[in-house]
Design a protein around this motif. Structure first.
Motif, short mmCIF file in Angstrom:
data_model
loop_
_atom_site.label_atom_id
_atom_site.label_comp_id
_atom_site.label_asym_id
_atom_site.label_seq_id
_atom_site.Cartn_x
_atom_site.Cartn_y
_atom_site.Cartn_z
N LEU A 91 48.97 -98.62 -79.48
CA LEU A 91 49.84 -97.56 -79.97
C LEU A 91 51.13 -98.15 -80.51
CD1 LEU A 91 50.38 -94.49 -80.20
CD2 LEU A 91 51.40 -94.62 -77.92
N PHE A 143 49.55 -89.89 -83.98
CA PHE A 143 49.66 -91.23 -83.42
C PHE A 143 49.16 -92.25 -84.43
CE2 PHE A 143 50.71 -89.79 -79.22
CZ PHE A 143 50.10 -88.55 -79.10
N GLN A 192 33.34 -96.87 -79.94
CA GLN A 192 33.68 -97.37 -81.26
C GLN A 192 32.53 -98.17 -81.84
OE1 GLN A 192 37.08 -100.08 -81.72
NE2 GLN A 192 37.55 -99.12 -83.68
N GLN A 197 44.95 -102.04 -84.76
CA GLN A 197 43.84 -102.70 -84.11
C GLN A 197 43.55 -104.02 -84.82
OE1 GLN A 197 40.06 -100.53 -83.91
NE2 GLN A 197 39.50 -101.62 -82.03
N GLU A 219 50.97 -89.67 -74.81
CA GLU A 219 50.46 -90.84 -75.53
C GLU A 219 49.35 -91.51 -74.74
OE1 GLU A 219 53.91 -89.40 -75.98
OE2 GLU A 219 54.42 -91.27 -74.96
N GLN A 220 48.35 -91.99 -75.45
CA GLN A 220 47.21 -92.64 -74.81
C GLN A 220 47.27 -94.14 -75.08
OE1 GLN A 220 43.39 -90.80 -75.57
NE2 GLN A 220 44.27 -88.75 -75.54
N TYR A 221 47.04 -94.90 -74.00
CA TYR A 221 47.08 -96.35 -74.08
C TYR A 221 45.69 -96.90 -73.73
CZ TYR A 221 52.06 -95.54 -74.16
OH TYR A 221 53.30 -95.08 -74.51
N PHE A 222 45.20 -97.74 -74.62
CA PHE A 222 43.83 -98.22 -74.49
C PHE A 222 43.71 -99.48 -73.65
CE2 PHE A 222 41.17 -95.61 -77.16
CZ PHE A 222 42.09 -94.96 -77.98
N GLY A 223 42.57 -99.59 -72.96
CA GLY A 223 42.20 -100.82 -72.29
C GLY A 223 41.54 -101.76 -73.28
N PHE A 274 54.39 -92.72 -82.70
CA PHE A 274 53.94 -91.35 -82.61
C PHE A 274 55.05 -90.45 -83.13
CE2 PHE A 274 56.45 -90.50 -78.84
CZ PHE A 274 56.49 -91.71 -78.20
N LEU A 331 35.92 -94.64 -84.15
CA LEU A 331 36.29 -94.29 -82.78
C LEU A 331 35.97 -92.83 -82.53
CD1 LEU A 331 39.76 -95.85 -81.94
CD2 LEU A 331 37.84 -95.69 -80.38
N TYR A 383 47.87 -96.16 -84.48
CA TYR A 383 47.43 -97.30 -83.68
C TYR A 383 47.16 -98.48 -84.61
CZ TYR A 383 46.68 -94.40 -79.53
OH TYR A 383 46.85 -93.57 -78.43
N LEU A 410 35.78 -97.84 -74.99
CA LEU A 410 37.19 -97.95 -74.67
C LEU A 410 37.62 -96.81 -73.77
CD1 LEU A 410 38.16 -98.66 -78.34
CD2 LEU A 410 38.71 -100.23 -76.49
N PRO A 427 42.66 -100.79 -79.75
CA PRO A 427 43.80 -100.19 -80.46
C PRO A 427 45.08 -100.23 -79.63
CG PRO A 427 41.87 -98.77 -80.59
CD PRO A 427 41.57 -99.82 -79.57
#
Lengths: 113, 114
Positions: free
Chosen positions: A46, A34, B37, A38, B102-106, A49, B43, A36, B90, A44
């Protein structure tokens, strides 16, 4: 110990040129990768991927993966000042979604107008 | 679809206190992961929850704990705060299934310990 290496930069690229960001990883069990982005003070986001060896293109972004060399890269074509950010690489082993992502320290990219 | 939300966004605490952070994942996502982080360490993965169960944990002391509720919302607790716990916390949500991980961040919670 899983390790992810990225050149911390800053990497300075003129506007309109191609920015090339590189990442090497130590865990041979990594299945997915992945990228990301930032921005300073933000979380971060996405952007790409890739699961298979070779190239994957999405708009101005191309991810390249070589599992034999344990190397993944991100190319940004026609770089824009808005691309200036820190780019984080995160290989992922898998495991049904339970494994956390192991992040590199990131490459700070600066696009010069 | 609404994104991942985290509350509070900013927090200032004193050494020795405890703190609870909250995360609401994207609708339909059942996996919530927490990350810390810091400028020095980058992170780092704390733990992951799926269907109210902690499935994996990173290399953090037991002062860091979490839980997940039946609606997939998650909380993270840090007890006996230390100065070194100052960081951006996070959470990331994932469908974690059907080939989609897939990971989506706040937006994160900025914790300052004084």
């Amino acid at each position: 110990q899983k390790e992810v290496e990225q050149n911390s930069g800053p990497l300075s690229v003129p506007e309109g040129a191609i920015a090339s960001l590189n990442c090497t990883y130590s865990d041979r069990g990594s299945q997915s990768f992945f990228w990301y982005r930032q921005y300073s003070g933000k979380s971060p986001e996405l952007i790409m991927f890739i699961y298979s060896n070779g190239d994957k293109e999405d708009g101005r972004f191309t991810a390249q993966l070589n599992k034999a060399s344990q190397y993944v890269s991100l190319l940004i074509r026609d770089s824009q000042p808005s691309d200036s950010a820190t780019y984080l690489c995160a290989p992922w082993r898998g495991g049904g979604g339970a494994d956390g992502l192991t992040f590199g320290k990131g490459t700070h990219l600066i696009i010069q107008p | 679809k609404a994104g991942v939300t985290q509350t509070p966004r900013y927090l200032i605490k004193t050494r020795g206190q405890q703190v609870t952070l909250s995360c609401s994942p994207i609708s339909g996502h059942r996996s919530v992961s927490w990350y810390q982080q810091t400028p020095g360490q980058g992170l780092q993965f704390l733990f992951e929850y799926f269907s109210e169960t902690q499935r994996n944990k990173g290399n953090f002391p037991g002062r860091f704990s979490g839980r997940q509720f039946s609606n997939s919302r998650s909380e993270m607790n840090v007890s006996t705060l230390e100065l070194g716990d100052s960081a951006l916390y996070l959470c990331a949500s994932s469908l974690a299934g059907g080939g989609t991980y897939e990971q989506y961040f706040g937006p994160g919670t900025r914790l300052t310990v004084t």
